[in-house]
Design an enzyme around this catalytic site. Structure first.
Site, PDB file in Angstrom:
ATOM      1  N   GLU A  79      -7.887  -6.457   4.829  1.00 33.18           N
ATOM      2  CA  GLU A  79      -7.895  -5.955   3.562  1.00 33.18           C
ATOM      3  C   GLU A  79      -6.667  -6.773   3.022  1.00 33.18           C
ATOM      4  OE1 GLU A  79      -8.819  -1.975   5.079  1.00 33.18           O
ATOM      5  OE2 GLU A  79      -9.384  -1.597   2.845  1.00 33.18           O
TER       6      GLU A  79
ATOM      7  N   GLY B  92     -11.665   6.323   8.092  1.00 31.87           N
ATOM      8  CA  GLY B  92     -12.103   6.784   6.888  1.00 31.87           C
ATOM      9  C   GLY B  92     -13.366   5.751   7.214  1.00 31.87           C
TER      10      GLY B  92
ATOM     11  N   ASN C  64       0.921  -1.240  -0.026  1.00 30.83           N
ATOM     12  CA  ASN C  64       0.264   0.088  -0.037  1.00 30.83           C
ATOM     13  C   ASN C  64       0.853   1.247  -0.162  1.00 30.83           C
ATOM     14  OD1 ASN C  64      -1.826   2.037   0.436  1.00 30.83           O
ATOM     15  ND2 ASN C  64      -2.871   0.958   2.344  1.00 30.83           N
TER      16      ASN C  64
ATOM     17  N   GLY D  24     -11.623  -0.235  12.771  1.00 29.03           N
ATOM     18  CA  GLY D  24     -11.198   0.310  14.088  1.00 29.03           C
ATOM     19  C   GLY D  24     -12.310   0.728  14.865  1.00 29.03           C
TER      20      GLY D  24
ATOM     21  N   HIS E 216     -13.194   1.608  -0.203  1.00 28.23           N
ATOM     22  CA  HIS E 216     -13.083   0.401   0.645  1.00 28.23           C
ATOM     23  C   HIS E 216     -13.593  -0.781   0.282  1.00 28.23           C
ATOM     24  CE1 HIS E 216     -13.547   3.497   4.363  1.00 28.23           C
ATOM     25  NE2 HIS E 216     -12.316   3.203   4.122  1.00 28.23           N
TER      26      HIS E 216
ATOM     27  N   ASN F 148     -14.381  -2.098  17.578  1.00 25.26           N
ATOM     28  CA  ASN F 148     -14.076  -1.747  18.960  1.00 25.26           C
ATOM     29  C   ASN F 148     -14.808  -0.817  19.942  1.00 25.26           C
ATOM     30  OD1 ASN F 148     -11.435  -3.320  18.826  1.00 25.26           O
ATOM     31  ND2 ASN F 148     -10.867  -1.766  17.316  1.00 25.26           N
TER      32      ASN F 148
ATOM     33  N   HIS G 284     -18.306   0.078   7.462  1.00 30.01           N
ATOM     34  CA  HIS G 284     -16.780  -0.100   7.811  1.00 30.01           C
ATOM     35  C   HIS G 284     -16.437   1.309   8.591  1.00 30.01           C
ATOM     36  CE1 HIS G 284     -12.350  -0.543   6.519  1.00 30.01           C
ATOM     37  NE2 HIS G 284     -12.286   0.816   6.742  1.00 30.01           N
TER      38      HIS G 284
ATOM     39  N   ARG H 231     -12.978  13.870   7.849  1.00 25.19           N
ATOM     40  CA  ARG H 231     -13.669  14.172   6.861  1.00 25.19           C
ATOM     41  C   ARG H 231     -14.933  14.433   7.152  1.00 25.19           C
ATOM     42  NH1 ARG H 231     -12.095   9.244   3.345  1.00 25.19           N
ATOM     43  NH2 ARG H 231     -10.239   8.944   4.427  1.00 25.19           N
TER      44      ARG H 231
ATOM     45  N   ASP I  67      -9.832  11.295  16.622  1.00 25.44           N
ATOM     46  CA  ASP I  67      -9.516  10.070  17.222  1.00 25.44           C
ATOM     47  C   ASP I  67     -10.860   9.695  18.036  1.00 25.44           C
ATOM     48  OD1 ASP I  67      -8.683   7.758  19.086  1.00 25.44           O
ATOM     49  OD2 ASP I  67      -6.913   7.724  17.787  1.00 25.44           O
ATOM     50  N   MET I  68     -11.411   8.641  17.654  1.00 19.28           N
ATOM     51  CA  MET I  68     -12.929   8.400  17.978  1.00 19.28           C
ATOM     52  C   MET I  68     -12.645   7.764  19.696  1.00 19.28           C
ATOM     53  SD  MET I  68     -16.013   7.874  18.455  1.00 19.28           S
ATOM     54  CE  MET I  68     -16.829   8.027  16.497  1.00 19.28           C
TER      55      MET I  68
ATOM     56  N   ARG J  71      -2.668  -2.182  -3.727  1.00 21.28           N
ATOM     57  CA  ARG J  71      -3.612  -1.527  -3.444  1.00 21.28           C
ATOM     58  C   ARG J  71      -3.753  -0.295  -4.100  1.00 21.28           C
ATOM     59  NH1 ARG J  71      -5.573   2.174   1.680  1.00 21.28           N
ATOM     60  NH2 ARG J  71      -7.815   2.580   0.626  1.00 21.28           N
TER      61      ARG J  71
HETATM   62  P1  AMP Z   1      -8.881   2.412  11.621  1.00 21.80           P
HETATM   63  O1  AMP Z   1      -8.788   3.520  10.294  1.00 21.80           O
HETATM   64  O2  AMP Z   1      -9.889   1.326  10.817  1.00 21.80           O
HETATM   65  O3  AMP Z   1      -7.623   1.983  12.244  1.00 21.80           O
HETATM   66  O4  AMP Z   1      -9.621   2.919  12.822  1.00 21.80           O
HETATM   67  C1  AMP Z   1      -9.195   4.064  13.598  1.00 21.80           C
HETATM   68  C2  AMP Z   1     -10.158   4.556  14.558  1.00 21.80           C
HETATM   69  O5  AMP Z   1     -10.748   3.546  15.488  1.00 21.80           O
HETATM   70  C3  AMP Z   1      -9.747   5.867  15.389  1.00 21.80           C
HETATM   71  O6  AMP Z   1     -10.840   6.855  15.527  1.00 21.80           O
HETATM   72  C4  AMP Z   1      -9.753   5.056  16.572  1.00 21.80           C
HETATM   73  O7  AMP Z   1     -10.107   5.867  17.808  1.00 21.80           O
HETATM   74  C5  AMP Z   1     -10.836   4.116  16.695  1.00 21.80           C
HETATM   75  N1  AMP Z   1     -10.685   3.029  17.717  1.00 21.80           N
HETATM   76  C6  AMP Z   1      -9.778   2.130  17.696  1.00 21.80           C
HETATM   77  N2  AMP Z   1      -9.824   1.334  19.147  1.00 21.80           N
HETATM   78  C7  AMP Z   1     -11.070   1.857  19.565  1.00 21.80           C
HETATM   79  C8  AMP Z   1     -11.971   1.640  20.510  1.00 21.80           C
HETATM   80  N3  AMP Z   1     -11.462   0.748  21.305  1.00 21.80           N
HETATM   81  N4  AMP Z   1     -13.020   2.381  21.017  1.00 21.80           N
HETATM   82  C9  AMP Z   1     -13.362   3.390  20.266  1.00 21.80           C
HETATM   83  N5  AMP Z   1     -12.712   3.783  19.144  1.00 21.80           N
HETATM   84  C10 AMP Z   1     -11.616   2.835  18.696  1.00 21.80           C
END
Ligand code: AMP
Length: 395
Positions: free
Chosen positions: A382, A212, A9, A330, A180, A334, A208, A241, A282-283, A91
């Protein structure tokens, strides 16, 4: 050892790779090279069971990066001959209306990926740079392009066409492409396996949710609708975004706020979504802030959930009959709180989450016993999907 595929990638200043054993799906090695072309680069090579190799060093370009990668395989393994490398998977973000599946890369395909650059100016040129360097580094192997958009080429015109002047749309290749696709394809297949039914008989809504985020409605293994559009900016609220907004906002910002097109592009792609709403993209941080009762974080989660719920509702209507909803990536894998919020209020439509199952971990069903539509968490992979598509093509 079974056959393996080297999955690449390539970004404009980064290179991610994974050596994947096709049968077991195991990652035999992986790595990431960042800040290529900058004064301070960082390179990492990981082999399960061994210490990570991490180096701070200047990496001038992608060819230089691949040289570093090969040296790591020589010095730290695994041995690429022993791993029975059968091909290289790349990719590629934008395959346009041309590529509806993975293809062997020759000069003509490389040229077509280049021709699609105006539709993905940040991604396709970088993907192509990776392809060129990798073809020089691994000259004896078949190289395969796996497109993020390919899975969505089954979306019918009623869903992929925008209601604009048809000449303008045709001249500039404007339509919904969706992204995706590799992840959605992996999860939709897995979902059919988990339900114990042939793929052709299963209808699913796939969410997903990562940095993103996109939703896809899949009927019998084919994507029929997805939330991203001509670009990955459309649809759900994402890390940075905006997802869907009234296009009129762009004219307003240009005319009234005096923002340039580039400034608006940056605003909507890099400074919006969770980041724009709360100050962090960041979630995990947003949830922590919401748990602490910070109003804008609470409201951001409500906005995320509102958009998700509306999308799920629309896709239920498009599918007519839905067997399952699957969360992945993510956040999807989670965050029990986001999953609950996204589907709350849909009990009347036959969607009921079981709180205990939702709080668990790993691949599992999280809906209650009486839920007419099953809800699942299905971790995406992926790299494995790319490896399988390469193996299917060259094996
Ligand atoms: P990804 O792009 O698939 O790697 O996802 C990244 C996102 O997943 C970020 O916003 C992270 O904060 C979120 N994330 C990862 N672990 C957790 C968790 N345990 N609870 C909430 N959000 C999560």
């Amino acid at each position: 050892m079974s056959a393996s595929v080297f999955v690449i990638n390539a970004g404009s200043s980064s290179l991610k790779y994974q050596l994947v054993a096709v049968d077991s799906g195991e990652a035999l090695a992986s790595g990431l090279i960042e800040r290529i072309g900058e004064t301070t680069g960082r390179a990492m090579h990981q082999v399960p069971g061994r210490d990570d190799v991490v180096e701070q060093r200047v990496i001038t370009d992608h060819a230089h990066a691949f040289g570093w990668v090969l040296r790591q395989f020589d010095a730290h393994g695994p041995d690429l001959d022993e791993a029975q490398l059968i091909g290289i998977g790349h990719r590629v973000v934008q395959g346009g209306a041309r590529f509806d599946r993975a293809v062997l890369i020759d000069d003509d395909v490389a040229q077509q990926i280049d021709d699609l650059a105006p539709l993905a100016p940040l991604h396709n040129p970088a993907n192509l740079q990776g392809i060129r360097s990798a073809r020089a580094t691994f000259p004896g192997f078949p190289h395969v392009a796996v497109f993020d958009t390919a899975f969505h080429l089954t979306i019918p015109p009623a869903a992929h066409r925008y209601a604009i002047d048809e000449r303008v749309a045709a001249d500039h290749r404007i339509r919904k492409y969706g992204f995706h696709g590799t992840s959605h394809q992996f999860v939709s297949r897995r979902m059919a396996e988990l339900l114990g039914k042939p793929l052709e008989q299963v209808n699913t809504i796939l969410l997903h949710l990562g940095n993103g985020a996109s939703a896809t409605a899949v009927r019998g293994g084919e994507s029929i609708e997805t939330s991203m559009g001509m670009t990955p900016l459309a649809g759900l609220v994402m890390g940075t975004r905006s997802g869907d907004i009234d296009p009129g906002v762009i004219f307003h910002l240009h005319r009234t706020a005096g923002m340039s097109i580039d400034e608006i592009d940056t605003l909507l792609n890099k400074r919006s979504g969770l980041l724009g709403l709360t100050g962090t993209g960041d979630m995990r941080d947003v949830q922590q802030a919401a748990d602490a009762g910070i109003p804008r974080a609470v409201e951001a989660l409500e906005i995320v959930a509102h958009r998700l719920r509306g999308t799920v509702g629309a896709y239920l209507a498009h599918l007519g009959r839905t067997d399952a909803i699957a969360f992945t990536a993510g956040i999807g894998e989670n965050s029990p709180a986001v999953r609950t919020a996204a589907l709350s209020g849909l009990e009347g439509l036959g969607i009921v989450i079981d709180p205990e199952r939702n709080a668990g971990r790993g691949e599992r069903c999280i809906s209650a016993a009486g839920s007419a539509i099953e809800v699942w968490v299905v971790p995406t992979d992926e790299e494995l999907e790319i490896a399988r598509q390469v193996a299917a093509l060259v094996g």
